[in-house]
Design a protein around this motif. Structure first.
Motif, mmCIF file in Angstrom:
data_model
loop_
_atom_site.group_PDB
_atom_site.id
_atom_site.type_symbol
_atom_site.label_atom_id
_atom_site.label_comp_id
_atom_site.label_asym_id
_atom_site.label_seq_id
_atom_site.Cartn_x
_atom_site.Cartn_y
_atom_site.Cartn_z
ATOM 1 N N TYR A 15 0.829 -1.200 0.000
ATOM 2 C CA TYR A 15 0.000 0.000 0.000
ATOM 3 C C TYR A 15 0.868 1.256 0.000
ATOM 4 C CZ TYR A 15 -4.498 2.274 0.543
ATOM 5 O OH TYR A 15 -5.638 2.999 0.313
ATOM 6 N N ASP A 16 1.884 1.297 0.865
ATOM 7 C CA ASP A 16 2.728 2.488 0.952
ATOM 8 C C ASP A 16 3.589 2.655 -0.298
ATOM 9 O OD1 ASP A 16 3.589 4.820 2.218
ATOM 10 O OD2 ASP A 16 5.240 3.815 3.217
ATOM 11 N N ALA A 17 4.083 1.565 -0.848
ATOM 12 C CA ALA A 17 4.910 1.662 -2.055
ATOM 13 C C ALA A 17 4.093 2.169 -3.245
ATOM 14 C CB ALA A 17 5.532 0.308 -2.382
ATOM 15 N N ARG A 18 2.841 1.760 -3.330
ATOM 16 C CA ARG A 18 2.011 2.170 -4.474
ATOM 17 C C ARG A 18 1.321 3.514 -4.260
ATOM 18 N NH1 ARG A 18 0.252 -2.015 -8.236
ATOM 19 N NH2 ARG A 18 -1.346 -0.477 -8.667
ATOM 20 N N GLN A 19 0.816 3.752 -3.075
ATOM 21 C CA GLN A 19 0.011 4.946 -2.818
ATOM 22 C C GLN A 19 0.755 6.050 -2.071
ATOM 23 O OE1 GLN A 19 -3.205 5.194 -3.954
ATOM 24 N NE2 GLN A 19 -2.886 3.210 -4.909
ATOM 25 N N ARG A 20 1.883 5.712 -1.471
ATOM 26 C CA ARG A 20 2.646 6.646 -0.642
ATOM 27 C C ARG A 20 1.827 7.168 0.533
ATOM 28 N NH1 ARG A 20 5.995 4.806 -3.796
ATOM 29 N NH2 ARG A 20 7.899 5.857 -4.394
#
Length: 165
Positions: A15-20
């Motif tokens: 989630y963090d890698a794709r959406q920041r």
């Protein structure tokens, strides 16, 4: 329980890698599972309530300083607090150090690729900006480094290798 923890780390990383960003529901799920494990005496790393609460306070409090300085998002801070519930206080320092090294490598690679402009799609991916920047409905990211993702990776590495000693 370790599998739930690894699944939570995987979700946070993706989630963090794709959406920041790290959504509140993801932080709350991780914290709720950690608290449930503590209450049922099924904590996978053998920590007890005092160490879990100390780890949560340290994880949240330390990264809150970076949020206050404007260099980190609130989701990263909340994620670190939930992570502290899982691992306790002692492993937080090596997890932070390894995550910071990963984030530093990300930043160096991103800066180098910006200057060289050889791989524009990779540069965009590392920056966190969407590849289709013409879409006005897509939010532009201001923080290129997904620190919660690196915290999650570092925590998984700690679980596999750091606990061996």
């Amino acid at each position: 329980m370790p599998y739930l923890w690894l699944l939570w780390l995987l979700l946070a990383t993706v989630y963090d890698a794709r959406q920041r960003r790290i959504p509140n529901w993801l932080v709350l799920v991780g914290a709720a599972i950690a608290l449930s494990a503590l209450a049922m005496n099924a904590q996978p790393f053998g920590i007890r309530w005092p160490d879990a609460l100390t780890g949560s306070a340290l994880g949240f409090g330390f990264l809150l300083l970076f949020y206050a300085a404007g260099v980190m998002g609130a989701g990263d801070v909340k994620f670190a607090g939930a992570l502290g519930l899982w691992v306790g206080a002692t492993p937080l320092l090596p997890i932070w150090i390894f995550a910071s090294l990963l984030a530093g490598m990300h930043a160096v690679l991103w800066l180098a690729l910006q200057r060289l402009a050889w791989f524009p799609r990779l540069t965009l991916m590392l920056s966190g900006r969407p590849l289709a920047t013409d879409d006005p409905g897509v939010r532009k990211h201001t923080r290129p480094i997904p620190f919660a993702a690196y915290l999650a990776v570092a925590a998984a590495v700690w679980m596999v290798w750091g606990r061996q000693s």
